[in-house]
Design a protein around this motif. Structure first.
Motif, PDB file in Angstrom:
ATOM      1  N   ARG A   1      24.169  29.209 -14.950  1.00 33.17           N
ATOM      2  CA  ARG A   1      25.070  28.113 -14.574  1.00 33.17           C
ATOM      3  C   ARG A   1      24.414  26.809 -14.991  1.00 33.17           C
ATOM      4  NH1 ARG A   1      23.457  25.053 -10.136  1.00 33.17           N
ATOM      5  NH2 ARG A   1      21.934  25.977  -8.741  1.00 33.17           N
ATOM      6  N   VAL A   2      25.201  25.725 -15.008  1.00 41.44           N
ATOM      7  CA  VAL A   2      24.589  24.417 -15.238  1.00 41.44           C
ATOM      8  C   VAL A   2      24.118  23.866 -13.892  1.00 41.44           C
ATOM      9  CG1 VAL A   2      25.932  23.906 -17.319  1.00 41.44           C
ATOM     10  CG2 VAL A   2      26.774  23.137 -15.087  1.00 41.44           C
ATOM     11  N   GLY A   3      23.225  22.879 -13.953  1.00 45.37           N
ATOM     12  CA  GLY A   3      22.764  22.232 -12.727  1.00 45.37           C
ATOM     13  C   GLY A   3      23.746  21.158 -12.289  1.00 45.37           C
ATOM     14  N   GLU A   4      23.636  20.750 -11.049  1.00 41.49           N
ATOM     15  CA  GLU A   4      24.498  19.681 -10.542  1.00 41.49           C
ATOM     16  C   GLU A   4      23.656  18.420 -10.317  1.00 41.49           C
ATOM     17  OE1 GLU A   4      27.694  19.908 -10.472  1.00 41.49           O
ATOM     18  OE2 GLU A   4      27.699  22.046 -10.938  1.00 41.49           O
ATOM     19  N   PRO A   5      24.230  17.228 -10.613  1.00 35.92           N
ATOM     20  CA  PRO A   5      23.473  15.987 -10.400  1.00 35.92           C
ATOM     21  C   PRO A   5      22.883  15.890  -8.988  1.00 35.92           C
ATOM     22  CG  PRO A   5      25.498  15.514 -11.589  1.00 35.92           C
ATOM     23  CD  PRO A   5      25.546  16.971 -11.233  1.00 35.92           C
ATOM     24  N   GLN A   6      23.619  16.423  -8.001  1.00 33.42           N
ATOM     25  CA  GLN A   6      23.131  16.373  -6.616  1.00 33.42           C
ATOM     26  C   GLN A   6      21.787  17.090  -6.468  1.00 33.42           C
ATOM     27  OE1 GLN A   6      24.708  14.583  -4.128  1.00 33.42           O
ATOM     28  NE2 GLN A   6      22.802  14.971  -3.022  1.00 33.42           N
ATOM     29  N   GLU A   7      21.605  18.171  -7.239  1.00 32.55           N
ATOM     30  CA  GLU A   7      20.350  18.928  -7.141  1.00 32.55           C
ATOM     31  C   GLU A   7      19.178  18.093  -7.653  1.00 32.55           C
ATOM     32  OE1 GLU A   7      21.376  23.541  -7.585  1.00 32.55           O
ATOM     33  OE2 GLU A   7      22.193  22.391  -9.247  1.00 32.55           O
ATOM     34  N   VAL A   8      19.416  17.318  -8.713  1.00 32.35           N
ATOM     35  CA  VAL A   8      18.368  16.430  -9.226  1.00 32.35           C
ATOM     36  C   VAL A   8      18.131  15.298  -8.223  1.00 32.35           C
ATOM     37  CG1 VAL A   8      17.686  14.906 -11.111  1.00 32.35           C
ATOM     38  CG2 VAL A   8      18.977  16.986 -11.613  1.00 32.35           C
ATOM     39  N   ALA A   9      19.228  14.773  -7.678  1.00 31.76           N
ATOM     40  CA  ALA A   9      19.111  13.666  -6.715  1.00 31.76           C
ATOM     41  C   ALA A   9      18.295  14.093  -5.493  1.00 31.76           C
ATOM     42  CB  ALA A   9      20.498  13.183  -6.294  1.00 31.76           C
ATOM     43  N   ASP A  10      18.495  15.334  -5.040  1.00 29.14           N
ATOM     44  CA  ASP A  10      17.751  15.804  -3.860  1.00 29.14           C
ATOM     45  C   ASP A  10      16.255  15.943  -4.172  1.00 29.14           C
ATOM     46  OD1 ASP A  10      20.073  15.780  -2.408  1.00 29.14           O
ATOM     47  OD2 ASP A  10      20.423  17.945  -2.517  1.00 29.14           O
ATOM     48  N   LEU A  11      15.940  16.369  -5.387  1.00 33.17           N
ATOM     49  CA  LEU A  11      14.530  16.457  -5.798  1.00 33.17           C
ATOM     50  C   LEU A  11      13.912  15.050  -5.839  1.00 33.17           C
ATOM     51  CD1 LEU A  11      12.004  17.826  -6.989  1.00 33.17           C
ATOM     52  CD2 LEU A  11      13.172  17.896  -9.198  1.00 33.17           C
ATOM     53  N   VAL A  12      14.653  14.105  -6.404  1.00 32.76           N
ATOM     54  CA  VAL A  12      14.159  12.722  -6.483  1.00 32.76           C
ATOM     55  C   VAL A  12      13.987  12.148  -5.069  1.00 32.76           C
ATOM     56  CG1 VAL A  12      14.711  10.367  -7.258  1.00 32.76           C
ATOM     57  CG2 VAL A  12      15.085  12.319  -8.804  1.00 32.76           C
ATOM     58  N   SER A  13      14.932  12.454  -4.175  1.00 29.37           N
ATOM     59  CA  SER A  13      14.817  11.965  -2.792  1.00 29.37           C
ATOM     60  C   SER A  13      13.550  12.488  -2.133  1.00 29.37           C
ATOM     61  CB  SER A  13      16.023  12.404  -1.955  1.00 29.37           C
ATOM     62  OG  SER A  13      17.075  11.498  -2.137  1.00 29.37           O
ATOM     63  N   TYR A  14      13.243  13.755  -2.390  1.00 26.46           N
ATOM     64  CA  TYR A  14      12.000  14.322  -1.832  1.00 26.46           C
ATOM     65  C   TYR A  14      10.789  13.557  -2.371  1.00 26.46           C
ATOM     66  CZ  TYR A  14       7.835  17.181  -1.641  1.00 26.46           C
ATOM     67  OH  TYR A  14       6.541  17.580  -1.476  1.00 26.46           O
ATOM     68  N   LEU A  15      10.751  13.346  -3.689  1.00 24.84           N
ATOM     69  CA  LEU A  15       9.602  12.664  -4.293  1.00 24.84           C
ATOM     70  C   LEU A  15       9.480  11.224  -3.796  1.00 24.84           C
ATOM     71  CD1 LEU A  15       9.903  14.036  -7.937  1.00 24.84           C
ATOM     72  CD2 LEU A  15       8.136  14.598  -6.242  1.00 24.84           C
ATOM     73  N   ALA A  16      10.628  10.636  -3.430  1.00 28.28           N
ATOM     74  CA  ALA A  16      10.631   9.243  -2.969  1.00 28.28           C
ATOM     75  C   ALA A  16      10.308   9.123  -1.477  1.00 28.28           C
ATOM     76  CB  ALA A  16      12.002   8.616  -3.236  1.00 28.28           C
ATOM     77  N   SER A  17      10.190  10.250  -0.801  1.00 29.68           N
ATOM     78  CA  SER A  17      10.032  10.218   0.662  1.00 29.68           C
ATOM     79  C   SER A  17       8.556  10.223   1.058  1.00 29.68           C
ATOM     80  CB  SER A  17      10.717  11.448   1.274  1.00 29.68           C
ATOM     81  OG  SER A  17       9.969  12.615   0.967  1.00 29.68           O
TER      82      SER A  17
ATOM     83  N   GLY B   1       0.808  -1.223   0.000  1.00 31.27           N
ATOM     84  CA  GLY B   1       0.000   0.000   0.000  1.00 31.27           C
ATOM     85  C   GLY B   1       0.836   1.266   0.000  1.00 31.27           C
ATOM     86  N   TRP B   2       2.044   1.172  -0.522  1.00 34.78           N
ATOM     87  CA  TRP B   2       2.966   2.335  -0.560  1.00 34.78           C
ATOM     88  C   TRP B   2       3.937   2.136  -1.717  1.00 34.78           C
ATOM     89  CZ3 TRP B   2       7.817   4.443  -0.584  1.00 34.78           C
ATOM     90  CH2 TRP B   2       7.994   5.717  -0.030  1.00 34.78           C
ATOM     91  N   GLY B   3       4.153   3.200  -2.468  1.00 34.28           N
ATOM     92  CA  GLY B   3       5.147   3.095  -3.542  1.00 34.28           C
ATOM     93  C   GLY B   3       5.449   4.446  -4.155  1.00 34.28           C
ATOM     94  N   ARG B   4       6.627   4.522  -4.742  1.00 35.18           N
ATOM     95  CA  ARG B   4       7.045   5.757  -5.419  1.00 35.18           C
ATOM     96  C   ARG B   4       7.712   5.363  -6.742  1.00 35.18           C
ATOM     97  NH1 ARG B   4       4.360   7.655  -1.894  1.00 35.18           N
ATOM     98  NH2 ARG B   4       5.005   8.995  -0.176  1.00 35.18           N
ATOM     99  N   ILE B   5       7.200   5.932  -7.832  1.00 37.13           N
ATOM    100  CA  ILE B   5       7.859   5.734  -9.132  1.00 37.13           C
ATOM    101  C   ILE B   5       8.234   7.116  -9.653  1.00 37.13           C
ATOM    102  CG2 ILE B   5       7.610   4.872 -11.499  1.00 37.13           C
ATOM    103  CD1 ILE B   5       5.577   2.798 -10.426  1.00 37.13           C
ATOM    104  N   ILE B   6       9.485   7.274 -10.023  1.00 36.43           N
ATOM    105  CA  ILE B   6       9.957   8.570 -10.519  1.00 36.43           C
ATOM    106  C   ILE B   6      10.623   8.339 -11.875  1.00 36.43           C
ATOM    107  CG2 ILE B   6      11.499  10.527 -10.070  1.00 36.43           C
ATOM    108  CD1 ILE B   6      10.898   9.006  -6.979  1.00 36.43           C
ATOM    109  N   ASN B   7      10.139   9.056 -12.882  1.00 41.36           N
ATOM    110  CA  ASN B   7      10.637   8.878 -14.249  1.00 41.36           C
ATOM    111  C   ASN B   7      11.469  10.084 -14.668  1.00 41.36           C
ATOM    112  OD1 ASN B   7       9.229   6.418 -14.495  1.00 41.36           O
ATOM    113  ND2 ASN B   7       7.335   7.520 -14.949  1.00 41.36           N
ATOM    114  N   LEU B   8      12.710   9.824 -15.092  1.00 43.25           N
ATOM    115  CA  LEU B   8      13.576  10.910 -15.551  1.00 43.25           C
ATOM    116  C   LEU B   8      13.239  11.227 -16.996  1.00 43.25           C
ATOM    117  CD1 LEU B   8      15.930  12.427 -14.015  1.00 43.25           C
ATOM    118  CD2 LEU B   8      14.980  10.452 -12.868  1.00 43.25           C
TER     119      LEU B   8
END
Ligand code: NAD
Length: 251
Positions: A215-231, A135-142
């Motif tokens: 500036r360009v973005g950093e992979p860490q910034e995307v990873a932090d967004l994904v972590s939020y969505l996965a939480s 009854g819980w799940g997170r799917i995130i598509n890049l």
């Protein structure tokens, strides 16, 4: 079969770029993480980045070309047999060509759609029963800016595959909401990759000039967004597309 309270996350294309940053974030958050990596050499190199105890306790490495549907099913079974649950899936693996429309042939079309879009559908389909069970799940598509606004440099096939991922995110989100499963897309543009570091400095500077945040973005910034969505905090957000592009697309 071992069960534990730790959430289990699968990240495809986890050997470099955004996928590696996303998977590393999950490891640092204490999750159990399945690194799906296409080639054996990259898999071994990625494993060596981590302390052996962390590999032993928290990590699983699966060699897989995500365009193989049978391979996806086998990978999901392997995770369930070893860890008994799947809570998070990040469909990150992707390929991009800049081929002009006139020169895209059927083989290249099929390859791009297969790696970027078909794998997103079938990997998501394969993890749904395990997520429904809890009854819980997170799917995130890049996905990509290229799937929203028309590509700046990428090919039409890439753009179509990335737009398709946004549509799939909404379809899955609607059909899985009642099961506690959220499905979202993340649409980056101009986030640093090893290839970008090899670019001609003048070309890179010109490209940066077109980005409102300069500036360009950093992979860490995307990873932090994904972590939020996965939480758990991301639980009221589904069917959405998150722009992370330095202000290139404002809508
Ligand atoms: N970096 C950006 O600015 C940006 C912009 C828009 C979209 N994206 C998307 O984000 C995702 C990651 O991008 P990135 O910049 O880290 O790219 P990248 O090329 O550095 O990484 C892509 C990963 O996918 C893996 N992969 C490719 N084909 C595969 C296959 N058949 N099976 C298994 N793995 C496979 C690669 O090995 C690699 O690990 C991609 O889906 C990409 O389209 C990135």
């Amino acid at each position: 079969m071992q069960m534990s309270d730790q959430r289990v996350a699968i990240v495809t294309g986890a050997n470099k770029g955004l996928g590696l940053a996303i998977a590393e974030n999950f490891v640092n958050e204490g999750k159990k993480v399945v690194f799906v990596i296409r080639n054996k050499e990259n898999l071994e190199q990625t494993k060596q980045r981590f302390q052996p105890e962390v590999v032993e306790e928290q990590m699983m490495f699966i060699q897989l070309d995500v365009s193989s549907i049978n391979g996806i099913k086998e990978a999901v079974n392997q995770v369930l047999n070893q860890w008994g649950r799947i809570d998070i899936l990040v469909n990150n693996a992707g390929i991009r060509f800049e081929t002009p429309i006139e020169e895209i042939n059927e083989e290249e079309w099929d390859q791009v759609l297969s790696v970027n879009l078909k794998s997103t559908f079938f990997f998501s389909q394969a993890v749904i029963p395990a997520m429904k069970e809890r009854g819980w799940g997170r799917i995130i598509n890049l996905s990509s800016f290229g799937g929203q606004a028309g590509p700046l440099t990428s090919g039409a096939h890439y753009s179509a595959s990335k737009a398709g991922q946004i549509a799939l995110s909404k379809s899955f989100a609607r059909s899985l909401a009642a099961d506690g499963i959220t499905v979202n897309a993340v649409a980056p543009a101009s986030v640093r990759t090893p290839e970008m570091d090899k670019m001609d400095p003048d070309k890179l500077a010109q490209m940066i000039e077109t980005i409102p945040l300069k500036r360009v973005g950093e992979p860490q910034e995307v990873a932090d967004l994904v972590s939020y969505l996965a939480s758990d905090s991301g639980g009221f957000t589904t069917g959405a597309t998150f722009d992370i592009n330095g202000g290139r697309l404002m809508r």
